[in-house]
Write a protein that holds these residues in place. Structure first.
Motif, PDB file in Angstrom:
ATOM      1  N   UNK A 178       0.837  -1.196   0.000  1.00 45.58           N
ATOM      2  CA  UNK A 178       0.000   0.000   0.000  1.00 45.58           C
ATOM      3  C   UNK A 178       0.873   1.247   0.000  1.00 45.58           C
ATOM      4  N   UNK A 179       1.867   1.270   0.873  1.00 43.21           N
ATOM      5  CA  UNK A 179       2.776   2.414   0.964  1.00 43.21           C
ATOM      6  C   UNK A 179       3.525   2.602  -0.354  1.00 43.21           C
ATOM      7  N   UNK A 180       3.989   1.507  -0.950  1.00 41.09           N
ATOM      8  CA  UNK A 180       4.724   1.597  -2.208  1.00 41.09           C
ATOM      9  C   UNK A 180       3.831   2.042  -3.362  1.00 41.09           C
ATOM     10  N   UNK A 181       2.532   1.842  -3.215  1.00 43.11           N
ATOM     11  CA  UNK A 181       1.583   2.280  -4.244  1.00 43.11           C
ATOM     12  C   UNK A 181       1.228   3.752  -4.107  1.00 43.11           C
ATOM     13  N   UNK A 182       1.587   4.343  -2.962  1.00 44.37           N
ATOM     14  CA  UNK A 182       1.285   5.748  -2.743  1.00 44.37           C
ATOM     15  C   UNK A 182      -0.066   5.979  -2.079  1.00 44.37           C
ATOM     16  N   UNK A 183      -0.667   4.910  -1.533  1.00 44.73           N
ATOM     17  CA  UNK A 183      -1.940   5.023  -0.836  1.00 44.73           C
ATOM     18  C   UNK A 183      -1.765   4.539   0.601  1.00 44.73           C
ATOM     19  N   UNK A 184      -2.581   5.038   1.495  1.00 43.82           N
ATOM     20  CA  UNK A 184      -2.496   4.595   2.882  1.00 43.82           C
ATOM     21  C   UNK A 184      -3.225   3.267   3.042  1.00 43.82           C
ATOM     22  N   UNK A 185      -2.781   2.422   3.966  1.00 40.41           N
ATOM     23  CA  UNK A 185      -3.513   1.180   4.240  1.00 40.41           C
ATOM     24  C   UNK A 185      -4.970   1.450   4.585  1.00 40.41           C
ATOM     25  N   UNK A 186      -5.232   2.573   5.250  1.00 38.54           N
ATOM     26  CA  UNK A 186      -6.608   2.908   5.626  1.00 38.54           C
ATOM     27  C   UNK A 186      -7.501   3.052   4.399  1.00 38.54           C
ATOM     28  N   UNK A 187      -6.963   3.608   3.319  1.00 35.33           N
ATOM     29  CA  UNK A 187      -7.753   3.752   2.095  1.00 35.33           C
ATOM     30  C   UNK A 187      -8.149   2.394   1.536  1.00 35.33           C
TER      31      UNK A 187
END
Length: 269
Positions: A178-187
């Motif tokens: 998720x972090x590597x994708x540029x999105x937060x895990x919460x999203x």
């Protein structure tokens, strides 16, 4: 919620069966088994794992999925059916080891290719694969689509777009991906909703992965969000073998994550 370990964390350091024995001997309640090669998809190997797991529950099975998963979406019948033969072996193996979930990456995305997804076609194919895994595993295992930054499911919107066509699909949240994708895990948690059935844990430190507790990620907050959203599944520490030197470091990280979970549970009371 329980904290487990993935045998993927031992890749290149221990063979899959030896990693499972280590996890069991350490008293870890649950794990994900990473099948790393074609020979490990055989029933004889699955039976060996079933014997080695001891009191540790094998919750999910993962594979070196680029060996065959992209071809499951190939529009050429022969290529697609050949890949299904491999998937059927993996599905039977999941039943043998008692796994409830098959962690799935799906097709990868090549660099410099502008992808325009037909979400209906992909979603319907994913539903076919859900039914295929369910049948081949003896109705014991569900397909669990994991977010991966270099695969189709690299953003929260992708899963939102295919879910209407894949009613049987479950999902797996991978924190580092998720972090590597540029999105937060919460999203991702918000879009996965009640389909979320598995979580992969790894820390992050500036631009590289790390053992939980050796980076900057707030695991207590993550567990709080999961609990608030009704998640009651397990969470597996899945790190790269280069993220640590000694196994004592890995187990210290395991204890740290359990402490974070305990704090989150107390805060939610």
């Amino acid at each position: 919620m329980r904290i487990g370990l993935s045998t993927a964390s031992f890749f290149k350091k221990k063979l899959t069966e030896d990693a499972l024995s280590f996890i069991s001997a350490a008293g870890v309640p649950c794990c994900e088994v990473f099948l790393a090669s074609f020979s490990e998809y055989r029933q004889s190997f699955a039976k060996q794992l079933a014997e080695r797991k001891g009191n540790t529950e094998i919750v999910s099975v993962h594979t070196l999925n680029q060996q065959y998963e992209p071809e499951l979406f190939n529009q050429v019948d022969r290529a697609r059916k050949d890949s299904e033969i491999i998937l059927s072996r993996v599905a039977r193996a999941t039943k043998t080891v008692g796994a409830r979930y098959y962690t799935f990456h799906g097709p990868a995305m090549l660099r410099r290719v502008n992808y325009r997804f037909d979400y209906e076609r992909i979603g319907k194919r994913v539903q076919e694969l859900c039914e295929f895994v369910d049948k081949k595993s003896g109705h014991a295992t569900a397909l669990c689509y994991e977010n991966v930054h270099w695969c189709y499911f690299s953003n929260p919107d992708f899963i939102t777009r295919i879910l209407p066509y894949a009613p049987s699909l479950k999902t797996c949240l991978d924190v580092k991906q998720a972090i590597q994708s540029g999105f937060s895990p919460e999203e991702y948690i918000k879009t996965m909703g009640e389909r979320l059935t598995n979580v992969h844990l790894c820390d992050y430190n500036i631009d590289r992965t790390a053992l939980p507790g050796q980076g900057t990620f707030d695991f207590e907050r993550l567990f709080g969000i999961l609990l608030e959203n009704g998640y009651r599944g397990d969470a597996m520490i899945e790190v790269y073998s280069g993220d640590y030197d000694g196994y004592d470091e890995l187990m210290t990280s395991y204890d740290y994550v359990n402490t974070c979970l305990t704090r989150a549970l107390r805060a939610g009371v």
